[in-house]
Design a protein around this motif. Structure first.
Motif, mmCIF file in Angstrom:
data_model
loop_
_atom_site.group_PDB
_atom_site.id
_atom_site.type_symbol
_atom_site.label_atom_id
_atom_site.label_comp_id
_atom_site.label_asym_id
_atom_site.label_seq_id
_atom_site.Cartn_x
_atom_site.Cartn_y
_atom_site.Cartn_z
ATOM 1 N N GLU A 289 1.087 -1.144 -0.186
ATOM 2 C CA GLU A 289 0.165 0.033 -0.495
ATOM 3 C C GLU A 289 0.403 1.182 0.157
ATOM 4 O OE1 GLU A 289 -3.198 2.149 -0.499
ATOM 5 O OE2 GLU A 289 -2.973 -0.010 -0.602
ATOM 6 N N ALA A 290 2.075 1.246 0.429
ATOM 7 C CA ALA A 290 3.042 2.470 0.560
ATOM 8 C C ALA A 290 3.918 2.303 -0.774
ATOM 9 C CB ALA A 290 4.116 2.228 2.183
ATOM 10 N N ILE A 291 3.669 1.706 -0.958
ATOM 11 C CA ILE A 291 4.300 1.882 -2.292
ATOM 12 C C ILE A 291 3.584 2.681 -3.643
ATOM 13 C CG2 ILE A 291 5.279 0.727 -4.808
ATOM 14 C CD1 ILE A 291 6.718 -1.294 -2.767
ATOM 15 N N LYS A 292 2.185 1.637 -3.318
ATOM 16 C CA LYS A 292 0.577 2.195 -4.561
ATOM 17 C C LYS A 292 0.985 3.591 -4.300
ATOM 18 C CE LYS A 292 -2.045 -1.249 -4.393
ATOM 19 N NZ LYS A 292 -3.325 -1.836 -3.980
ATOM 20 N N GLN A 293 1.253 4.314 -2.681
ATOM 21 C CA GLN A 293 0.495 5.773 -2.714
ATOM 22 C C GLN A 293 1.766 6.871 -3.325
ATOM 23 O OE1 GLN A 293 0.373 6.500 1.430
ATOM 24 N NE2 GLN A 293 -1.848 5.377 1.336
ATOM 25 N N THR A 294 2.821 6.071 -3.865
ATOM 26 C CA THR A 294 4.049 6.642 -3.906
ATOM 27 C C THR A 294 4.701 7.015 -5.628
ATOM 28 O OG1 THR A 294 5.995 4.932 -4.641
ATOM 29 C CG2 THR A 294 5.636 5.536 -2.267
ATOM 30 N N GLY A 295 3.575 6.337 -6.448
ATOM 31 C CA GLY A 295 3.050 6.223 -8.055
ATOM 32 C C GLY A 295 4.537 5.891 -8.594
ATOM 33 N N VAL A 296 5.694 5.942 -7.226
ATOM 34 C CA VAL A 296 6.551 4.586 -8.645
ATOM 35 C C VAL A 296 6.508 3.581 -9.140
ATOM 36 C CG1 VAL A 296 8.839 4.830 -8.508
ATOM 37 C CG2 VAL A 296 8.186 6.419 -6.302
ATOM 38 N N PRO A 297 7.115 3.506 -10.357
ATOM 39 C CA PRO A 297 7.121 1.841 -11.047
ATOM 40 C C PRO A 297 7.775 1.051 -9.963
ATOM 41 C CG PRO A 297 7.515 3.266 -12.859
ATOM 42 C CD PRO A 297 7.829 4.497 -11.652
ATOM 43 N N LEU A 298 6.768 -0.564 -10.058
ATOM 44 C CA LEU A 298 7.448 -1.137 -8.892
ATOM 45 C C LEU A 298 7.351 -2.607 -9.891
ATOM 46 C CD1 LEU A 298 8.239 -2.699 -6.228
ATOM 47 C CD2 LEU A 298 6.041 -3.285 -5.895
ATOM 48 N N VAL A 299 8.679 -3.364 -9.605
ATOM 49 C CA VAL A 299 8.700 -4.554 -10.342
ATOM 50 C C VAL A 299 9.032 -5.945 -8.744
ATOM 51 C CG1 VAL A 299 9.949 -6.791 -11.387
ATOM 52 C CG2 VAL A 299 10.102 -4.269 -12.552
ATOM 53 N N GLU A 300 7.237 -6.647 -8.870
ATOM 54 C CA GLU A 300 7.563 -7.046 -7.793
ATOM 55 C C GLU A 300 8.046 -8.529 -8.043
ATOM 56 O OE1 GLU A 300 7.189 -8.269 -4.803
ATOM 57 O OE2 GLU A 300 5.134 -6.964 -4.353
ATOM 58 N N LEU A 301 9.126 -9.105 -6.712
ATOM 59 C CA LEU A 301 9.937 -10.307 -7.130
ATOM 60 C C LEU A 301 9.068 -11.013 -5.498
ATOM 61 C CD1 LEU A 301 12.990 -9.126 -7.155
ATOM 62 C CD2 LEU A 301 11.368 -9.728 -9.435
ATOM 63 N N THR A 302 8.551 -11.031 -4.670
ATOM 64 C CA THR A 302 7.751 -11.476 -4.051
ATOM 65 C C THR A 302 7.067 -13.142 -4.464
ATOM 66 O OG1 THR A 302 7.174 -9.959 -2.534
ATOM 67 C CG2 THR A 302 5.799 -11.530 -2.417
ATOM 68 N N ASP A 303 6.735 -14.259 -3.924
ATOM 69 C CA ASP A 303 6.044 -15.126 -4.503
ATOM 70 C C ASP A 303 5.757 -15.797 -3.516
ATOM 71 O OD1 ASP A 303 8.814 -15.888 -3.142
ATOM 72 O OD2 ASP A 303 8.920 -17.036 -4.522
ATOM 73 N N ARG A 304 4.817 -15.098 -2.367
ATOM 74 C CA ARG A 304 4.021 -15.663 -1.406
ATOM 75 C C ARG A 304 2.984 -15.717 -1.582
ATOM 76 N NH1 ARG A 304 6.084 -14.194 4.300
ATOM 77 N NH2 ARG A 304 5.399 -15.753 5.239
ATOM 78 N N PHE A 305 2.502 -15.078 -2.974
ATOM 79 C CA PHE A 305 1.096 -15.318 -2.181
ATOM 80 C C PHE A 305 0.630 -15.392 -3.632
ATOM 81 C CE2 PHE A 305 2.809 -11.452 0.360
ATOM 82 C CZ PHE A 305 1.989 -12.954 1.916
#
Length: 383
Positions: free
Chosen positions: A69-85
């Motif tokens: 949620e915190a990253i969403k608020q920044t509006g910065v492009p994100l590449v997610e490497l999480t594999d837990r969900f």
């Protein structure tokens, strides 16, 4: 001005470190980012600097909903490497967990096993994907259902070490050997092998175990050493960097990226066996493996197991295609190879540690088996 990129990847695991290696390889090829590396645990809360950060992109393996949620608020492009969900809200890259499960299954099936089990962590999507593929791949080779064990990895429901090991011991007591077990990762493999030792199940003669990640430290802490599927985490990191570069240029994705398949298997002692349903022969092979490097003889094996020489000779040839003496030498030479590759011990010390009375005899046997001298083997391993 170079784009400012934050890398939020844990470095406590070999997988996380290899991810970073892949990202660094991309950076070396393109030299176009100014990077901030935040080394964090997978479950910590968002860093305080994130709310006011004025960067251009993030590659993250942190998994908490608060962090997302915190990253969403920044509006910065994100590449997610999480594999837990399950499916991610962000573009991402991950290892092909299904192919990891199939690769482990193939390795164990090739060793003649017909009974299989999986040991994983509950509520972890990567573990579940590996389990599903492993179960499916082994189904046609077994008349029994694949036995399943999983428990929480972390959080309030996670058990203490002793509680967890007792649950694993109880589970193992319900399984009829010989059985081949895939552990969802090397940490789980270490848990499993410790439980096997507590209930006196011989690895690999009665229980073959394979993990995932090829964490050299964890795999070699295990006794015997743990075989492991090798994920291509470096390529995952490289592709993540490529993807972030595209996103920061304003590109959109046409289709989800294909998961990255594993590199193969690091075969070690925990699967160095063929399935043996004769408990006496399994016990004899275990005795050879555990005592070969103190110079055990075939006569000693016979004296310490409930089996005759003729039966031992016949059955060992049947299962392994070599004589009991050759099997003892096989174990010794494997240990010689390991010490040549991982230490700078001199030949006389290695000979003594591997059950050879004289270094000269070790030299002769090694060259006959390997086709090169111990010195030549060591030099080639250093290249």
């Amino acid at each position: 001005m170079k784009p400012k990129v934050a890398l939020i990847v844990e470095t406590s695991s070999v997988y996380g470190r290899d991810l970073l290696s892949g990202i660094v390889r991309y950076m070396r090829m393109h030299d176009q980012w100014s990077v901030f590396l935040e080394q964090r645990d997978l479950q910590l809360e968002p860093p305080q600097w994130l709310g006011s950060w004025r960067g251009d992109g993030i590659i993250s393996r942190v998994t908490t909903p608060t962090f997302i949620e915190a990253i969403k608020q920044t509006g910065v492009p994100l590449v997610e490497l999480t594999d837990r969900f399950g499916a991610s809200q962000f573009p991402g890259v991950r290892s092909d967990d299904a192919e990891i499960g199939r690769t482990a299954a193939k390795h164990l099936i090739e060793r003649g096993f017909r009974n299989f089990a999986f040991c994983g962590f509950s509520n972890e999507a990567w573990s579940q994907r590996r389990q599903d593929a492993f179960v499916e791949a082994t189904r046609e080779h077994s008349s029994n259902d694949c036995a399943i064990y999983h428990s929480p990895w972390s959080g309030p429901e996670a058990r203490t070490w002793e509680e967890e090991q007792q649950h694993l011991v109880d589970w193992l007591k319900e399984i009829t050997p010989p059985v081949a077990i895939m552990a969802c990762n090397d940490l789980r493999g270490m848990h499993l092998m410790d439980a096997c030792s507590r209930v006196d199940l011989a690895v690999p003669e009665e229980v073959a175990v394979i993990g995932v990640d090829n964490d050299e430290m964890l795999c070699r802490v295990c006794s015997p050493t743990l075989s492991s599927v090798i994920p291509n985490a470096e390529l995952v990191g490289f592709r993540a960097a490529e993807l972030l570069a595209r996103l920061m240029k304003g590109e959109t994705l046409d289709a989800p990226l294909e998961p990255v398949p594993p590199l193969g298997i690091a075969a070690r002692q925990s699967t160095d066996v063929v399935a043996i349903d004769d408990s006496n022969i399994a016990a004899a092979l275990r005795y050879m493996r555990e005592n070969a490097c103190r110079g055990v003889t075939v006569d000693e094996v016979i004296d310490n197991t409930a089996i005759s020489r003729s039966t031992l000779e016949r059955q060992v040839r049947k299962y392994l295609g070599r004589t009991p003496q050759e099997e003892i030498r096989h174990v010794q030479i494997k240990r010689v190879r390991e010490l040549l590759q991982t230490t700078d011990l001199p030949a006389d010390r290695i000979a003594a540690l591997c059950g050879f009375a004289h270094p000269e005899y070790m030299h002769v046997v090694f060259k006959r088996v390997m086709g090169v001298t111990p010195g030549e083997f060591r030099r080639r391993s250093e290249l």
